[in-house]
Design a protein around this motif. Structure first.
Motif, short mmCIF file in Angstrom:
data_model
loop_
_atom_site.label_atom_id
_atom_site.label_comp_id
_atom_site.label_asym_id
_atom_site.label_seq_id
_atom_site.Cartn_x
_atom_site.Cartn_y
_atom_site.Cartn_z
N CYS A 410 0.85 -1.19 0.00
CA CYS A 410 0.00 0.00 0.00
C CYS A 410 0.88 1.24 0.00
N CYS A 413 0.11 3.37 3.60
CA CYS A 413 0.53 2.92 4.93
C CYS A 413 1.64 1.86 4.87
N CYS A 428 -6.84 -1.41 0.40
CA CYS A 428 -5.99 -1.69 1.55
C CYS A 428 -6.85 -2.04 2.76
N GLU A 430 -5.84 -2.10 5.80
CA GLU A 430 -5.43 -1.33 6.98
C GLU A 430 -6.02 0.08 6.96
N CYS A 431 -5.86 0.75 5.79
CA CYS A 431 -6.25 2.17 5.74
C CYS A 431 -7.36 2.46 4.74
ZN LIG Z 1 -2.86 1.16 3.36
#
Ligand SMILES: [Zn+2]
Length: 512
Positions: A410, A413, A428, A430-431
Motif C-alpha cells: 500500500c 501505509c 488496503c 489497513e487504511c
Molecule cells: Zn494502506
C-alpha cells in the motif's frame, strides 16, 4: 558518451547492387575463414597416438608458458619446442621491443601470430588475385575477420554456441573514421562509404555537432538499407540535474493490460503489435503459406519475403510507439522512477515437473509460452532504454527501485498483503485506500524513491488526482521526516546514500 544513430539509406540501383554483391563476398569470406580454422584443428589432432592434444585458441606465442603445441591459432602447426621455419612468414608476427628509457628499438622478436592476424594477411593476398575481394574495401574485410574472432571469444568465454557457417549475411562494418559525412542539409545528408560512394539518407538529427564517426554498420532489413553510426556525444549533452533540485517525480509501472501506468493516474495503452488477434492471425497465415510451398521454389522465397516484410513493419510500429510512450513519460516530471526488472528472467520457459515415475506432470508450459510472447511483444526493456536516452538528453535523472512486492504494498501505509489486490482493484485492509492496481503500483514506486515532498498531509502523493508533484522549498519539514524514515527503515534503494546526506544536512540546518 557513445550512442548509435540510425538512418535509412537511399542507395541508387547500382549502389544497391554493389552492397548486395559485397554481402555475398563477405559471407563467403567468413565461411572460408571458419572452415580454415576447423581444418587446422582437425589436421593437428589427426594423430590419435600422440600425447599432445591441440585445443582451439586465439594465440600460441613461443614466449608464453603454454606448453608448445597445446594451443594453436588455425591451429598452427607448432611442434613442442619447435623452431619457426623461415617459410612460415605469414604465420609469424614481429614485435619491436623498445628500451623503457630511451624508447629506441633494441630487438625485434618473432612470435606466432594470432589466428585473425594470419587470416587478415591471407585476405590481403587474396585481394591481389581475386576480383570479388578486390572490389570490397580492405577495412571491411578485416572487420569481418574480427567479427569471427569475437564469435570464437563468445564461445570460449561467454558461454555462447560454437560459430556456425552462415547462409545469409545482412550487415557489414566499417572501422572508425572510414565513413565521412558530406552535404549536410536540413532534411538530408550524404554518407561517403569507401568503395561504394556517396549515399543519400534522410537526416533527422543535428549532424553538425559531430566531430567524427566511430564504427559504422550498414544493415539490410526488410528490403531496406540502414546505416548505424556510433557517435561520440561527450560534451554536447547537458549535465544531469542533481536530485535535490528536481521539483517533480513520476513513477511508472509497466504491465500487459495497460502498457504503462503513470503515478499521475494516466495510462498508456498496450497495442500488442504482434500478439493482437488481427496481426497474430495474419502472421500465422503467412507462416502457413511458407510451409505449404515446395522446398527451394521461387514461390517459397516470395512467401518468406512477404513474412519478413510484415515482421519488419510490426517491429517499426512497436519502435515508434515505444518512442511515443517514452516521450510522454519523460515530459511528465523532472525525475522518472521505475522498477528494476529482470525481464530476461521473466520470460524464461516453464520448468518441467517430474512425477517421480519417469514421467512429467502438467506445468502450464503452453500458457507460460503465450504469456512470454505477450511480455516480449510489449517491449518493456526497449521503453526503459528510450526513457534513459530521452532523460539523458534533457538532463533528467532516472531512478531504479527494487521491484519486490510493488503490486501488493500500500503506498499510503506500507502494508504488504496479498488479499489487498483483486484483479485490477486495490483495497488496503489497513487504511481503506482504494485505487486502480497499476496506478497504485506506480505510486508505490514513487514512495520507494523517497523523493516526494507533498504540500500538506491531506494530499499525499497517493491521493492526489493529477500529478504527484509539489514544491521542494516549502516542504523541508516533510522532506526531513521522509528522508529520515527512509534511512531508518533501511530501504534497499539506490537513492539511500543521497537521502542519508540530505538528512544530515537537514539536521545541521535545523540545529543552526
Ligand atoms: Zn494502506
Amino acid at each position: 558518451m557513445q550512442v548509435r544513430w540510425n538512418f535509412k539509406l537511399l542507395p541508387n540501383q547500382s549502389q544497391e547492387a554493389t552492397l548486395e554483391e559485397w554481402l555475398v563476398t563477405l559471407r563467403k569470406h567468413r565461411n572460408y575463414a571458419l572452415k580454415e580454422r576447423n581444418q587446422g584443428f582437425d589436421f593437428n589432432n589427426r594423430d590419435k597416438d600422440t600425447s599432445i592434444v591441440y585445443a582451439y585458441g586465439s594465440h600460441c606465442e613461443l614466449e608464453s608458458k603454454i606448453e608448445y603445441g597445446s594451443c594453436c591459432p588455425l591451429t598452427c602447426p607448432v611442434i613442442k619446442h619447435g623452431v619457426i621455419p623461415s617459410n612460415f612468414g605469414l604465420a609469424t608476427k614481429q614485435t619491436k621491443v623498445k628500451d623503457k628509457k630511451t624508447k629506441e628499438v633494441i630487438a625485434v622478436k618473432t612470435n606466432w601470430d594470432s589466428a585473425s592476424g594470419i587470416q587478415m594477411k591471407v585476405t590481403t593476398q587474396l585481394r591481389k588475385s581475386l576480383d570479388n575481394f578486390t572490389k570490397v574495401n580492405a577495412d571491411v574485410l578485416q572487420s569481418n575477420i574480427a567479427k569471427l574472432d569475437q564469435a570464437f571469444t563468445n564461445f570460449f568465454e561467454n558461454g555462447k554456441g560454437y560459430p556456425q557457417f552462415i547462409k545469409r549475411l545482412d550487415s557489414f562494418e566499417y572501422k572508425p573514421d572510414c565513413v565521412k559525412l558530406q552535404d549536410i542539409k536540413k532534411n538530408y545528408a550524404k554518407a561517403y562509404l569507401p568503395g561504394i560512394g556517396n549515399i543519400k539518407f534522410h537526416n533527422s538529427r543535428n549532424l553538425q555537432i559531430l566531430q567524427g564517426l566511430r564504427t559504422c554498420t550498414i544493415k539490410r532489413e526488410g528490403g531496406n538499407w540502414y546505416i548505424s553510426m556510433l557517435v561520440d556525444l561527450t560534451g554536447s549533452l547537458p549535465d544531469i540535474k542533481p536530485l535535490e533540485q528536481c521539483k517533480s517525480v513520476v513513477g511508472i509501472d509497466v504491465g500487459i493490460n495497460k502498457l504503462v501506468a503513470l503515478s499521475n493516474g494516466s495510462f498508456i495503452e498496450n497495442k500488442r503489435p504482434t500478439t493482437n488477434t488481427r496481426t497474430a492471425r495474419r502472421l500465422s497465415m503467412r507462416q502457413r503459406a511458407i510451409s505449404r510451398k515446395q522446398k527451394n521454389s521461387k514461390n517459397k522465397i516470395k512467401a518468406i519475403k512477404r513474412l519478413a516484410k510484415q515482421n519488419h513493419k510490426l517491429a517499426q510500429y512497436r519502435n515508434g510507439y515505444s518512442w511515443l510512450a517514452a516521450n510522454i513519460i519523460v515530459k511528465t516530471a523532472d525525475v522518472v522512477a521505475r522498477e528494476d526488472l529482470r525481464i530476461k528472467n521473466m520470460i524464461k520457459r516453464a520448468k518441467p515437473k517430474h512425477d517421480g515415475r519417469g514421467g512429467y506432470k502438467r506445468n502450464g508450459a503452453s500458457r507460460k509460452t503465450r504469456l512470454n510472447r505477450v511480455i516480449a511483444d510489449a517491449g518493456w526493456g526497449d521503453i526503459f532504454n528510450k526513457i534513459a536516452w530521452l532523460a539523458l538528453k534533457t538532463g533528467k535523472p532516472v531512478v531504479e527501485v527494487p521491484a519486490k512486492y510493488s503490486s501488493l504494498e500500500c503506498p499510503k501505509c506500507g502494508d504488504v498483503e496479498k488479499k489487498n489486490r483483486e484483479g485490477e482493484k486495490f483495497l488496503c485492509r489497513e487504511c481503506q485506500y482504494t485505487e486502480h492496481a497499476d496506478t497504485k503500483a506506480s505510486r508505490t514506486i514513487v514512495r520507494r524513491v523517497g523523493l516526494v515532498f507533498p504540500s500538506n498531509k491531506r494530499t499525499l502523493p497517493a491521493d492526489c488526482g493529477k500529478v504527484t508533484l509539489s514544491r521542494y522549498q516549502s516542504l523541508q519539514v516533510e522532506a526531513k521526516n521522509h528522508a529520515l524514515e527512509a534511512v531508518n527503515r533501511n530501504i534497499n534503494c539506490p537513492t539511500v546514500g543521497y537521502l542519508r546526506d540530505m538528512a544530515e544536512t537537514l539536521k545541521e540546518s535545523s540545529s543552526l
